[in-house]
Design a protein around this motif. Structure first.
Motif, PDB file in Angstrom:
ATOM      1  N   MET A 268     -78.437 -18.092 -13.006  1.00  0.00           N
ATOM      2  CA  MET A 268     -79.598 -17.493 -12.373  1.00  0.00           C
ATOM      3  C   MET A 268     -79.224 -16.864 -11.033  1.00  0.00           C
ATOM      4  N   ALA A 269     -78.350 -17.526 -10.278  1.00  0.00           N
ATOM      5  CA  ALA A 269     -77.933 -16.996  -8.972  1.00  0.00           C
ATOM      6  C   ALA A 269     -77.193 -15.681  -9.141  1.00  0.00           C
ATOM      7  N   ILE A 270     -76.424 -15.555 -10.206  1.00  0.00           N
ATOM      8  CA  ILE A 270     -75.678 -14.313 -10.458  1.00  0.00           C
ATOM      9  C   ILE A 270     -76.649 -13.171 -10.724  1.00  0.00           C
ATOM     10  N   LEU A 271     -77.708 -13.444 -11.467  1.00  0.00           N
ATOM     11  CA  LEU A 271     -78.719 -12.432 -11.773  1.00  0.00           C
ATOM     12  C   LEU A 271     -79.437 -11.980 -10.509  1.00  0.00           C
ATOM     13  N   THR A 272     -79.777 -12.908  -9.643  1.00  0.00           N
ATOM     14  CA  THR A 272     -80.441 -12.594  -8.385  1.00  0.00           C
ATOM     15  C   THR A 272     -79.523 -11.765  -7.492  1.00  0.00           C
ATOM     16  N   THR A 273     -78.262 -12.137  -7.428  1.00  0.00           N
ATOM     17  CA  THR A 273     -77.285 -11.390  -6.636  1.00  0.00           C
ATOM     18  C   THR A 273     -77.135  -9.974  -7.168  1.00  0.00           C
ATOM     19  N   ARG A 274     -77.104  -9.837  -8.484  1.00  0.00           N
ATOM     20  CA  ARG A 274     -76.957  -8.514  -9.107  1.00  0.00           C
ATOM     21  C   ARG A 274     -78.173  -7.637  -8.806  1.00  0.00           C
ATOM     22  N   ARG A 275     -79.369  -8.210  -8.855  1.00  0.00           N
ATOM     23  CA  ARG A 275     -80.586  -7.451  -8.534  1.00  0.00           C
ATOM     24  C   ARG A 275     -80.559  -6.981  -7.081  1.00  0.00           C
ATOM     25  N   ALA A 276     -80.147  -7.849  -6.173  1.00  0.00           N
ATOM     26  CA  ALA A 276     -80.068  -7.483  -4.758  1.00  0.00           C
ATOM     27  C   ALA A 276     -79.057  -6.369  -4.545  1.00  0.00           C
ATOM     28  N   GLU A 277     -77.949  -6.450  -5.264  1.00  0.00           N
ATOM     29  CA  GLU A 277     -76.909  -5.425  -5.156  1.00  0.00           C
ATOM     30  C   GLU A 277     -77.428  -4.081  -5.668  1.00  0.00           C
ATOM     31  N   LEU A 278     -78.142  -4.077  -6.790  1.00  0.00           N
ATOM     32  CA  LEU A 278     -78.713  -2.840  -7.331  1.00  0.00           C
ATOM     33  C   LEU A 278     -79.754  -2.253  -6.393  1.00  0.00           C
ATOM     34  N   ALA A 279     -80.548  -3.107  -5.768  1.00  0.00           N
ATOM     35  CA  ALA A 279     -81.550  -2.636  -4.809  1.00  0.00           C
ATOM     36  C   ALA A 279     -80.868  -1.998  -3.600  1.00  0.00           C
ATOM     37  N   ALA A 280     -79.804  -2.620  -3.121  1.00  0.00           N
ATOM     38  CA  ALA A 280     -79.064  -2.074  -1.982  1.00  0.00           C
ATOM     39  C   ALA A 280     -78.416  -0.737  -2.341  1.00  0.00           C
ATOM     40  N   GLN A 281     -77.876  -0.631  -3.552  1.00  0.00           N
ATOM     41  CA  GLN A 281     -77.278   0.625  -3.998  1.00  0.00           C
ATOM     42  C   GLN A 281     -78.324   1.724  -4.041  1.00  0.00           C
ATOM     43  N   SER A 282     -79.510   1.404  -4.514  1.00  0.00           N
ATOM     44  CA  SER A 282     -80.602   2.372  -4.572  1.00  0.00           C
ATOM     45  C   SER A 282     -80.991   2.826  -3.168  1.00  0.00           C
ATOM     46  N   GLU A 283     -81.031   1.897  -2.235  1.00  0.00           N
ATOM     47  CA  GLU A 283     -81.371   2.223  -0.848  1.00  0.00           C
ATOM     48  C   GLU A 283     -80.280   3.089  -0.220  1.00  0.00           C
ATOM     49  N   VAL A 284     -79.029   2.841  -0.568  1.00  0.00           N
ATOM     50  CA  VAL A 284     -77.917   3.657  -0.073  1.00  0.00           C
ATOM     51  C   VAL A 284     -78.114   5.109  -0.507  1.00  0.00           C
ATOM     52  N   VAL A 285     -78.489   5.312  -1.761  1.00  0.00           N
ATOM     53  CA  VAL A 285     -78.706   6.668  -2.287  1.00  0.00           C
ATOM     54  C   VAL A 285     -79.821   7.366  -1.506  1.00  0.00           C
ATOM     55  N   GLU A 286     -80.891   6.638  -1.189  1.00  0.00           N
ATOM     56  CA  GLU A 286     -82.006   7.212  -0.433  1.00  0.00           C
ATOM     57  C   GLU A 286     -81.586   7.630   0.975  1.00  0.00           C
ATOM     58  N   LEU A 287     -80.535   7.023   1.506  1.00  0.00           N
ATOM     59  CA  LEU A 287     -80.097   7.308   2.873  1.00  0.00           C
ATOM     60  C   LEU A 287     -79.068   8.446   2.955  1.00  0.00           C
TER      61      LEU A 287
END
Length: 175
Positions: A1-20
């Protein structure tokens, strides 16, 4: 479960990077006069950021983190390039361009040249705060200095830019 949460956070950060990316491009133009050099700096910044996304501390500002990576990347590049001599002698390329005919283009070019004559640390503050809308605290973090230093550099940059543009009155603020 922790791996899934970490992966979601990483994908969210990647998306935010693209917006910047637009903000990164604007900031890169303060360091690089040629658009293609600015794009290269953005690309290198993004490559480093994505490779080290696990080192980003959640809860802090991603934009500031990316700007810091860009600034450090530029400084490293600048140090390396100062030891190399490639291409045309300095100043030759500017004589190969033709002047714009529209008045607004000419004025924009005057402002660009005036900005380029400012010391780098003053130009950097103008771009971060006036053009990109960063807060003083974030600019201080990005540049690794105190908020008071940011404010004094910005004030000096505005004064010098006014002088460079021939605006001697204090009633015509820049930014």
């Amino acid at each position: 479960m922790a791996i899934l949460t970490t992966r979601r956070a990483e994908l969210a950060a990647q998306s935010e990077v693209v917006e910047l990316i637009p903000a990164l491009r604007a900031f890169a133009r303060t360091f690089c006069q040629k658009p293609e050099e600015a794009d290269d700096l953005v690309q290198e910044t993004l490559t480093k950021a994505l490779a080290n996304l696990d080192k980003f501390e959640p809860g802090t500002r991603l934009k500031s983190w990316l700007f810091t990576i860009m600034r450090n990347t530029f400084c490293t590049r600048f140090k390396k390039s100062s030891r190399e001599t490639i291409g045309l002698p300095e100043g030759v390329a500017s004589r190969l361009t033709s002047e714009a005919s529209q008045e607004w283009t000419v004025q924009a070019e005057e402002v660009r040249r005036a900005l380029n004559r400012l010391p780098e640390h003053h130009r950097e503050m103008l771009v971060l705060i006036v053009m990109l809308g960063e807060r003083y605290e974030d600019a201080a973090e990005i540049c690794g200095c105190a908020v008071g230093t940011v404010k004094s550099r910005l004030s000096r940059a505005r004064q010098q830019l006014r002088r460079e543009l021939g605006e001697t009155g204090t009633d015509s603020p820049v930014g």
